[in-house]
Design a protein around this motif. Structure first.
Motif, PDB file in Angstrom:
ATOM      1  N   ARG A 165     -11.565   7.279   3.804  1.00 57.14           N
ATOM      2  CA  ARG A 165     -11.632   5.867   4.229  1.00 57.14           C
ATOM      3  C   ARG A 165     -12.741   5.645   5.258  1.00 57.14           C
ATOM      4  NH1 ARG A 165      -6.042   3.435   5.862  1.00 57.14           N
ATOM      5  NH2 ARG A 165      -6.887   2.595   7.784  1.00 57.14           N
TER       6      ARG A 165
ATOM      7  N   ILE B  69     -10.153  -2.102  -0.167  1.00 59.81           N
ATOM      8  CA  ILE B  69      -9.683  -1.089  -1.116  1.00 59.81           C
ATOM      9  C   ILE B  69      -8.487  -1.647  -1.884  1.00 59.81           C
ATOM     10  CG2 ILE B  69      -8.781   1.255  -1.360  1.00 59.81           C
ATOM     11  CD1 ILE B  69     -10.010   1.928   1.312  1.00 59.81           C
TER      12      ILE B  69
ATOM     13  N   SER C 128      -5.285   4.831   1.528  1.00 63.74           N
ATOM     14  CA  SER C 128      -5.628   3.417   1.648  1.00 63.74           C
ATOM     15  C   SER C 128      -4.673   2.659   2.562  1.00 63.74           C
ATOM     16  CB  SER C 128      -5.670   2.764   0.265  1.00 63.74           C
ATOM     17  OG  SER C 128      -4.418   2.928  -0.365  1.00 63.74           O
TER      18      SER C 128
END
Lengths: 346, 614
Positions: B59, B67, B79
């Protein structure tokens, strides 16, 4: 595949065991820079003599102002002060004096210039040193915060405010502060280094000096911190897109560690040079502030020497101001090389 | 249980343009599962979303990215993870080997401190012993040894290390916290072939010894084939092909895969000799040979930089539009040049244009010559490839040939006349011999329009004639059509390939007799690379414009060159016709260079070298 040439043989840049290059040329570098500084100093000394001979005005006439002096007496004074000698003779005398550590004799104060300067150097260094320290810390801190939160309210208000202060004339800001906080509200004294006629010593004396310093320091800081803020901001913004920050984040560092450990040290490199370059100028810039707040420093002395005009005194302060700038530049060169490892081996 | 699982992953960037908010989809519905110990290569061109995909695993996306879908790393869904938990997962579960040769290391900190930093911030749980400085020091020493660097190198700053060494530091750093997944993002770009082979070799053995999962990102299929069991090809954010490496290389299903594969030719394959997807030289090996040798790898179209694919790969006869002659603007038939026939150029009575005689260059008080007694002849209408790895002196040789560097001894001859290092003489010479630089982005002034960039040369040299006509003709020759469309563009608005074409147009505007090009395609994408190389080939076949192309890429030599010259430590160690040198190398070094070229068939030659088992 042949084994006659191993892969390691084919990479010229990668010998198996070699020490990383060390800073061996440090001394050479410092000597080179010091040599440059000395040459600049010599130029300043030469210039200092001739620059002030071009100034209009007759020092003897202004000395005699308001008094009854006959033409013969003025001629005698000229003779005594050596103004009738050829310029070259005066110059040689100036050099000879300088070689013995004498900066000449002030005819307005009737005192050796060196004594005058030494007396005033302390207050000036106190004032400008304090102002410089505060504005550097303030400017760098605000600058890096503004860059890290680019486009935020903090960024916009801080850069805006700094630019407003920067564009304000020093004497004007000084006078306003003097009128409001000195004359009007009586929070701070209006001028001088200490209260006139004080006999205080120790802590009460320090307190007195500190109170006298507030207004001139605030004036100086307000006018100069903007440039540190802007340079730090621009320099950090440039670093913020660097790949090594992505590496640092990937390693799991918190954002403030990414900033403090990786981004700021790199952004400081160009900023440090600028700080030192401006510090020298700051001392020269004290002329206005010291005059407004009647601070008994070199700036005020210069102002008085200019209005006379008192050549030996002007020459003296000129040499001192210029030397400070040259020394600061020299320090900047050394420090920059120390901070940036890429320059150490070069 | 998969180590990493991407489920219907979509990553979009919100952009702010004049027309309001817009979104750009970088990754578009990707499903990918990586098992423990698997090695997966992700291939694609710049902008296909492969790097976004790679950094999304930790990330590491900019704030404007969104996302959708899920990224399962072990048992965590990246996520939706909290920031605190995410930071502790970073580097311990998965680590990234960035393109360390460039700027991925902090320039003001010693490299071993940068490795130790990772240990220090993750000093919890299993790593708690690394709170102790002595333990960290010992671990860093161990890591340095594992990547084959002497411990003393740890005290270096990044600028004191070579590209290969920096990449080894990046690997040591990535292994510091013993992650399960290693992501390598273009780990060998900007390294030369020999170092590339060493780095890939090391990476492969480190991953194999530890049973790590490897995800390797590259634009070069052959690099992936040499390192990974499985290859995934991405285009415009989607996976267009996914399969075992050997299968993907041998029998690509998607045209984009085929295009990527053909961009890096197999040396020895007649299908790519003097033949590129958009242009084929008249004297290329016959189509019959080509078909026999490749199992339908060739396709008829590569999405190239604004140049429409030519129908078929047959011989092109149409003359190029425009000419810098006095009658600029009106199409003039291109005069027949030595290359007009199908016969090989050099054999038809070569006329030397540029020669080096016993040329040596030495810098400062260095003990060795950067260029050492070099004799080199470049004939009219001939493409010569000057091959060697970084530091071999090839760029210095080129600069000396161009008169940008004074030789220490020896001389440069232009049309048989010695080159005089005087302003006037050099000016005329530089008009005749033009230089094309490696990085078009750096070579073009970002504030100058294309028109300004191309017109600058003619202005300096006071060329007669209509300036607009000259510029238009030069752009047309560089295949930027219609030229008028590009006049006002600034470099930033052009693609990499278009920029390089502008640089070439700037050279062509002076109607040069010879080009010297330093790594002209090294910074370009695969398909664009083919387009620019085709341009060189076409200029040589249709205008008789010869070139000296400096490169570390032997495939390039195979693609377009007539002759190849191999340079090693300042000396020319081998030269001759491309077929002779590359298919039957005589010198040890040439053989070495050929052996480290990753082959598109994915021969695991690299990973079986004895030194791999460190």
């Amino acid at each position: 595949m042949s084994n006659a040439l191993s892969a390691a043989d084919l990479v010229p840049g990668e010998p198996a065991l070699d020490e990383p290059p060390r800073a061996s040329s440090w001394l050479r570098y410092a000597a080179l820079k010091a040599g440059g500084a000395v040459i600049s100093l010599v130029m300043v000394v030469l210039l200092g003599f001739f620059a002030f001979r071009i100034l209009p005005g007759d020092p003897v006439r202004s000395l005699a102002e308001g008094r009854r002096v006959s033409a013969e007496q003025m001629e005698l004074l000229r003779e005594q002060l050596g103004f009738n000698d050829p310029l070259l003779t005066q110059f040689l005398r100036y050099l000879a004096d300088l070689a013995q550590g004498r900066l000449g004799y002030s005819y307005t104060y009737s005192e050796p210039v060196l004594n005058l300067i030494l007396d005033r150097l302390g207050p000036t260094l106190l004032l400008t040193g304090t102002a410089a320290l505060i504005s550097v810390v303030l400017g760098l801190w605000l600058g890096q915060r503004a860059a890290w939160h680019r486009g935020s309210l903090f960024d916009k208000t801080q850069t805006g405010l700094a630019l407003v202060f920067w564009s304000v004339p020093t004497f004007w800001l000084g006078l306003i502060l003097l009128l409001v906080f000195g004359g009007g509200l009586h929070w701070f004294p209006t001028g001088g280094l200490v209260t006139a006629g004080t006999t205080a010593t120790g802590l009460p004396l320090l307190w007195d000096v500190a109170r006298h310093m507030v207004l001139p320091v605030v004036t100086m800081v307000a006018v100069v911190y903007a440039q540190y803020l802007m340079v730090m901001r621009a320099s950090l913004l440039e670093e913020m897109t660097s790949d090594y920050l992505q590496t640092a984040r990937a390693k799991g560092l918190r954002e403030d560690l990414v900033r403090r450990r990786h981004a700021v040290p790199n952004a400081l490199l160009p900023t440090v040079t600028l700080i030192f370059l401006t510090l020298g100028g700051l001392v020269g810039g004290a002329v206005t502030v010291e005059t407004v707040f009647s601070w008994p420093g070199l700036g005020l002395l210069t102002f008085q020497a200019l209005s006379a005009p008192d050549f030996p005194l002007l020459q003296g302060t000129f040499v001192v101001f210029s030397s400070i700038v040259i020394v600061m530049n020299f320090l900047a060169d050394l420090l920059y090389r120390f901070l940036d490892p890429r320059l150490r081996a070069a | 249980m998969a180590r990493l699982q991407l489920k219907d992953l979509r990553i979009t960037y919100t952009t702010q343009t004049e027309g309001g908010r817009g979104t750009v989809t970088a990754v578009d519905g990707v499903n990918l599962t990586v098992e423990p110990g698997a090695t997966v290569g992700i291939a694609g061109e710049s902008g296909c979303g492969k790097s976004t995909l790679a950094v999304s695993v930790l990330r590491l996306l900019p704030a404007n990215a969104t996302i959708e879908g899920s990224i399962l790393l072990g048992e965590d869904d990246i996520s939706t993870l909290s920031w605190g938990r995410l930071r502790s997962v970073r580097w311990t579960e998965a680590a990234i080997v960035f393109q360390g040769a460039m700027h991925s290391l902090n320039p003001v900190r010693k490299v071993r401190d940068q490795i130790a930093e990772a240990l220090q911030i993750h000093a919890t749980g299993d790593g708690a012993k690394y709170r102790n400085e002595a333990a960290r020091t010992a671990r860093v020493n161990e890591l340095l040894e594992q990547v084959g660097l002497p411990v003393a190198k740890g005290l270096s700053y990044p600028h004191e290390l070579s590209g290969g060494q920096k990449q080894r530091i990046m690997m040591a750093m990535a292994l510091a916290c013993e992650p399960e997944v290693l992501i390598a993002d273009e780990p060998t770009t900007a390294l030369d072939v020999v170092v590339q082979a060493q780095v890939l070799d090391l990476l492969t053995s480190l991953v194999r010894d530890r049973g790590l999962s490897l995800i390797m990102i590259s634009h070069d299929l052959s690099v992936l084939a040499a390192t990974c069991e499985r290859i995934v090809v991405m285009q415009a954010g989607r996976i267009v092909e996914d399969g075992p490496s050997a299968e993907v290389m041998r029998n690509p299903q998607h045209p984009h895969t085929a295009a990527l594969a053909s961009a890096f030719p197999t040396i020895g394959d007649p299908a790519s000799r003097l033949r590129l997807p958009t242009y084929t030289a008249p004297n290329a090996p016959t189509a019959h040979d080509a078909d026999r040798h490749n199992g339908g790898v060739r396709t008829d179209g590569i999405p190239s930089d604004g140049v429409p694919p030519r129908a078929g790969s047959g011989r092109r006869a149409a003359p190029m539009a425009g000419s810098p002659a006095p009658t600029a603007g009106s199409p003039v038939p291109v005069p027949p040049v030595p290359a007009a026939g199908a016969a090989a150029v050099p054999s038809a009575g070569p006329t030397p244009v540029l020669e080096a005689r016993n040329l040596s260059v030495r810098f400062g008080r260095s003990a060795t010559n950067a260029v050492d007694s070099v004799n080199l002849t470049c004939n009219a209408g001939e493409i010569v490839a000057l091959v060697g790895q970084s530091g071999s002196g090839k760029t210095t040789l080129a600069r000396t040939l161009l008169g940008l560097q004074k030789p220490t001894s020896g001389e440069v001859l232009f049309r048989g006349e010695p080159l005089v290092h005087r302003r006037k003489a050099l000016k005329a010479y530089r008009r005749a011999v033009q230089f094309v630089l490696q990085d078009p982005t750096a070579a073009l002034n970002p504030k100058h329009s294309v028109y300004e960039a191309v017109a600058e040369g003619p202005r300096l040299h006071h060329l007669d004639g209509d300036e607009r006509g000259l510029v238009a003709a030069a752009l047309a020759k560089a295949e930027l059509n219609p030229p008028q469309k590009y006049f006002t563009a600034i470099p930033q608005e052009l693609s990499g390939g278009q920029r390089q074409r502008v640089v070439i147009a700037g050279a062509l505007a002076l109607d040069p007799e010879f080009l010297v090009a330093d790594e002209p395609v090294a910074s370009l994408d695969a398909s664009v690379r083919a387009g620019v190389l085709a341009l060189f080939l076409r200029l040589r076949c249709e205008l008789g414009l010869g070139a000296l192309v400096i490169t570390h890429d032997l495939g390039l030599a195979w693609n377009i060159a007539d002759r190849v010259v191999v340079m090693y430590e300042g000396r020319i160690v081998e030269e001759g016709r491309v077929e002779d040198v590359l298919l039957n190398p005589q010198h040890e070094y040439t053989r070495k260079l050929l052996s480290v070229v990753p082959t598109s068939t994915g021969t695991p030659e690299l990973s079986v070298q004895p030194e791999a088992a460190r």
